[in-house]
Design an enzyme around this catalytic site. Structure first.
Site, mmCIF file in Angstrom:
data_model
loop_
_atom_site.group_PDB
_atom_site.id
_atom_site.type_symbol
_atom_site.label_atom_id
_atom_site.label_comp_id
_atom_site.label_asym_id
_atom_site.label_seq_id
_atom_site.Cartn_x
_atom_site.Cartn_y
_atom_site.Cartn_z
ATOM 1 N N LEU B 14 18.462 16.220 -32.358
ATOM 2 C CA LEU B 14 19.221 17.334 -31.768
ATOM 3 C C LEU B 14 19.546 17.006 -30.313
ATOM 4 O O LEU B 14 18.967 17.524 -29.373
ATOM 5 C CB LEU B 14 18.446 18.640 -31.884
ATOM 6 C CG LEU B 14 18.455 19.211 -33.296
ATOM 7 C CD1 LEU B 14 17.699 20.516 -33.357
ATOM 8 C CD2 LEU B 14 19.872 19.392 -33.827
ATOM 9 N N HIS B 15 20.493 16.156 -30.179
ATOM 10 C CA HIS B 15 20.938 15.585 -28.941
ATOM 11 C C HIS B 15 22.266 16.251 -28.635
ATOM 12 O O HIS B 15 22.767 16.999 -29.465
ATOM 13 C CB HIS B 15 21.124 14.091 -29.237
ATOM 14 C CG HIS B 15 20.938 13.235 -28.064
ATOM 15 N ND1 HIS B 15 21.977 12.859 -27.266
ATOM 16 C CD2 HIS B 15 19.827 12.662 -27.543
ATOM 17 C CE1 HIS B 15 21.511 12.073 -26.315
ATOM 18 N NE2 HIS B 15 20.211 11.939 -26.463
ATOM 19 N N ALA B 16 22.871 15.940 -27.500
ATOM 20 C CA ALA B 16 24.133 16.518 -27.057
ATOM 21 C C ALA B 16 25.010 17.195 -28.130
ATOM 22 O O ALA B 16 24.956 18.404 -28.316
ATOM 23 C CB ALA B 16 24.932 15.438 -26.367
#
Lengths: 567, 87
Positions: B14-16
C-alpha cells in the site's frame, strides 16, 4: 561565493527571490469553537481552490506527473483523520485553528519521517506543504507563486517545497540556488530530474541576492556570482554552451550498446555506495552495478547493521536492476575506512594490516550475517558476491567455504536464494595479479581494483604530498599486471572487469579495450562518457597502440604515446 | 459490524498509487470502514492513515465495516484489495 554544486550545468538569469512569508503561530484560547471551525472550513475550501488551480496550470505547463503532486495534496487536504485531529483540538482544547493545525502537521510529519521507506519519508514534505498553505491562508500571508516567472530567472530560496517545484517551468528557470543542503533532498532530486542547475548550502543567499539582481550559478563547481561583470557573463555563456553541447552528445549514448567502432562488445556499469544510487546508474544507462560498496551500511549507525537491514538494502538494489548484474562487495573495512564501533586497534601500517577479508574471516559472525543477507537478496535479482583484499588462495577457499556453510543454513531454514550465485574476487594486491591463472580456477570472475593495485605495486600512498606524484596508472608495471590478469582470466574462461578509477579514464579505456577487459565499472556520472569513448575507438587500432605502449619503459613516455595516437 | 479478511497481492504494497486507489474506492461507500493489521486499526478513507500502515505484499488485512450495507461493502473491498489494486 561557493556552495555545493548538486545538479550540473550553468544557469544565468535574473534573481527571483522566493521567501516563505514568516508565520508566527501562537497558541490562543478561543471562546467560540463553532466560529473557529467555520474559519477553518473557509480556509480549507480556499486552499482546495488554490490547489485545483495549481493542478490545472501545472498540467498545462509541465505535465501529468508534475500535476499529480497537487492531486495528492487534495487528498491530504481532505484527509478525514488529519481534519478530525485538528477539529478535536479546536473543540477539545479550545485553541485557535493555526495552533491546532501546527500540532496536526507536526504529528503527521513526524509519523512519516520515522518510516523506513524513502518514498514515505518524502511524503512528510507534502503534509508540511499542505499545512503551510492552510496556515498562510489563515494568517492572510501572501506568497509569490513560482508559476508567475515569465523571464529567464534563477530562483533564490531557503528551500523549495514539492508544491513549489511542481510549478517550475523548465523553459523559464535557468537555475536554482538554495540555503538548505543535501544531495538527497526533494529539491536536489527534482533539479537533477529536470536538468536544472542547482547550488545548495549557501547560507543567507536570500538576504544577499536582491530581486532582479543578475546572477550566474554553476551547478558543477558550486560557484555563484551576483551582478557579474560583462566578461564573466560572456565566459559563462560560452561555458554553458559547451556543457550543453557535450551533454547532448552524451545523451545520444543512452539506450546504445557499449560497442567499439569495429564491433567488439563490452559492458559499462556503475559503482554505488547505497541502494538508492542504483537510480543514478539507471538514469545514466549503466548496464548493471559492478561494485556495491557495502561499507556505508556499516558506517551510518553506531552499531552493526542487522541481517534484515542489509537484506532490505540489497533487495532494493537487486529489484531495481532486474536482470542486470549487481556485484556486492563484502565489507571492506580498515585502511582508510574506519568504523568506530568495531574498535579495530590503530595500526602502524593500516593498509598492510587488519582489513577487509582478513577482518571478515576473523569476525565470522559479522561476515556470516552479511553473506546471509547477500544470498537472500540473490532471490530477487542477478546478485554476485565479491571479496576484497584477497592476497592468497587460502583466503578465497575459506571465504567460499563460509558461503557454503551459509547456504546450508538457508536451505535448512527454507529461505530462498540463488544456488548458483557467482563468486568473484577483487584483484588489487600484486600477488593475485601475478598468480592470477591459479586464482581464476577458483572463482567465477575477477574485478581489478586499480586504486589499491597501483598503491601496492608502486608502494605509494597517493595522499602523501611528498610521494603522491609517483602514483601513476600508466606505470608499465601496473599495465602489465592488468594485462596479465585479463589474459589469465580469459585463459581459464572467466570474465574480467575493473572497478577502479582507471576504468572511467578516457585515456585508459582504449588500452583496456585492447587488452580485452569485459566490464568497465565506474561512477555513474562517467558512464555515458566512457561509452562515447568506446564507441569511438577501434579495438584493432587500440591493440596497435597497446603493443607500442608495452615496449615503453616509463609512464611519461607511455602517456605521450597515447596522447599522440588517440585523438 | 462485519469483518472480512483479505491478503494484499500487489507488488509494492500500500504505497503511493495503490494507497490512493484504495482510499478513493473506500470513499465511495457510506459506511464506516476500518482496516486492521496486527493490533492496529486504520481508517480506510484516510490516505495518511493507510500510508502509515506500511502494508506490504502478502500482509493479511482485516476489513471491518459498520453501517449501511456493511457486509456487501466488506466483501467488495476485500475483492478490490486482492484483485484490483494495480501498482
Amino acid at each position: 561565493m561557493r556552495g555545493l554544486g548538486i545538479s550540473a550545468g550553468i544557469g544565468i538569469g535574473k534573481a527571483f527571490v522566493y521567501k516563505e512569508p514568516e508565520l508566527n503561530i501562537s497558541k490562543e484560547h478561543i471562546s467560540d469553537p463553532e466560529a473557529e471551525l467555520q474559519r477553518l472550513e473557509e480556509a480549507i475550501s480556499k486552499a482546495a481552490g488554490q490547489i485545483d488551480d495549481l493542478y490545472e496550470m501545472t498540467l498545462k505547463k509541465t505535465g501529468k506527473k508534475e500535476a499529480d503532486v497537487f492531486a495528492a495534496h487534495r487528498m491530504f487536504l481532505e484527509d478525514p483523520e488529519y481534519l478530525s485531529y485538528i477539529k478535536e483540538k479546536i473543540i477539545g482544547d479550545r485553541v485557535n485553528s493555526e495552533w491546532a493545525l501546527r500540532e496536526a502537521a507536526d504529528f503527521y510529519t513526524s509519523l512519516f519521517e520515522a518510516m523506513e521507506d524513502e518514498y514515505m519519508r518524502a511524503r512528510a514534505a507534502d503534509i508540511e506543504d499542505v499545512s503551510n498553505r492552510l496556515l498562510r491562508i489563515l494568517s492572510k500571508a501572501e506568497q509569490k507563486e513560482l508559476l508567475l516567472i515569465n523571464e529567464k530567472a534563477v530562483i533564490v530560496a531557503e528551500d523549495l517545497a514539492p508544491s513549489d517545484t511542481a510549478q517550475i517551468n523548465k523553459d523559464m528557470v535557468a537555475g536554482i540556488v538554495i540555503e538548505a543542503g543535501g544531495r538527497t533532498s526533494h529539491t536536489a532530486i527534482m533539479a537533477r530530474t529536470m536538468n536544472i542547475p542547482l547550488v545548495c548550502g549557501l547560507k543567507n543567499i536570500t538576504d544577499i541576492a536582491k530581486q532582479n539582481d543578475f546572477i550566474i550559478i554553476n551547478g558543477n563547481t558550486g560557484e555563484v556570482i551576483i551582478n557579474p561583470t560583462k566578461d564573466q557573463i560572456v565566459f559563462h555563456e560560452k561555458e554553458a554552451e559547451n556543457i550543453k553541447r557535450l551533454q547532448e552528445e552524451l545523451n545520444k549514448m543512452k539506450g546504445q550498446e557499449s560497442i567499439s567502432k569495429d564491433g567488439y562488445k563490452v559492458e559499462v556499469l556503475g559503482n554505488i555506495g547505497t541502494c538508492q544510487d542504483v537510480d543514478i546508474v539507471m538514469k545514466n544507462d549503466g548496464e548493471g552495478v559492478g561494485l556495491y560498496r557495502t561499507e556505508f551500511l556499516y558506517m551510518h549507525n553506531d552499531r552493526l547493521p542487522t541481517e534484515e537491514e542489509q537484506l532490505a538494502a540489497y533487495k532494493i538494489a537487486a529489484e531495481k536492476l532486474g536482470k542486470k548484474p549487481l556485484i556486492i562487495r563484502t565489507l571492506d573495512v580498515g585502511g582508510d575506512k574506519g568504523i568506530p564501533y568495531l574498535s579495530i586497534p590503530e595500526e602502524m601500517n593500516p593498509f598492510l594490516g587488519y582489513r577487509a577479508i582478513r577482518f571478515c574471516l576473523d569476525m565470522k559472525e559479522i561476515f556470516a550475517a552479511q553473506l546471509r543477507a547477500i544470498l537472500r537478496a540473490s532471490a530477487y535479482g542477478n546478485v554476485k558476491i565479491m571479496f576484497p583484499m584477497i592476497s592468497g588462495i587460502e583466503e578465497v577457499r575459506r571465504a567460499k567455504a563460509m558461503v557454503e556453510e551459509v547456504k546450508a543454513e538457508l536451505r535448512k531454514e527454507n529461505l530462498d536464494f540463488n544456488e548458483d550465485i557467482e563468486i568473484g574476487i577483487m584483484v588489487e594486491i600484486p600477488s593475485v595479479a601475478i598468480h592470477s591463472r591459479a586464482f581464476a580456477k577458483e572463482v567465477d570472475f575477477f574485478s581489478i581494483g586499480t586504486n589499491d593495485l597501483i598503491q601496492y605495486t608502486l608502494a605509494v600512498d597517493r595522499g602523501n604530498q611528498k610521494v603522491g606524484h609517483l602514483y601513476n596508472q600508466f606505470h608499465p608495471a601496473v599495465l602489465s599486471l592488468i594485462k596479465m590478469t585479463i589474459d589469465n582470466g580469459h585463459a581459464e574462461g572467466i570474465r574480467v572487469g575493473m572497478c577502479g578509477e582507471a576504468a572511467g579514464d578516457e585515456r585508459m579505456i582504449p588500452l583496456l579495450l585492447a587488452m580485452g577487459l569485459d566490464e568497465f565499472s565506474m561512477n555513474a556520472s562517467q558512464i555515458l562518457k566512457a561509452r562515447h569513448v568506446i564507441k569511438n575507438t577501434s579495438k584493432e587500432a587500440a591493440e596497435g597502440i597497446l603493443n607500442a605502449v608495452l615496449e615503453l619503459p616509463t609512464a611519461p613516455e607511455i602517456e605521450s604515446c597515447i596522447d599522440e595516437n588517440i585523438p | 459490524m462485519f469483518r472480512k479478511e483479505a491478503t494484499l497481492s500487489n507488488e509494492t504494497g500500500l504505497h503511493a498509487r495503490p494507497a490512493s486507489m484504495l482510499v478513493r474506492e473506500a470513499a465511495k461507500y457510506g459506511c464506516d470502514i476500518k482496516i486492521i493489521k496486527g493490533e492496529k486499526q486504520y481508517n480506510a478513507k484516510s490516505i495518511m492513515s493507510i500510508m502509515s500502515m506500511g502494508a506490504i505484499k502478502g500482509d493479511a488485512l482485516i476489513i471491518q465495516t459498520e453501517g449501511p450495507d456493511a457486509e456487501r461493502v466488506a466483501l467488495e473491498l476485500a475483492d478490490f484489495i486482492e484483485n484490483k489494486i494495480r501498482d
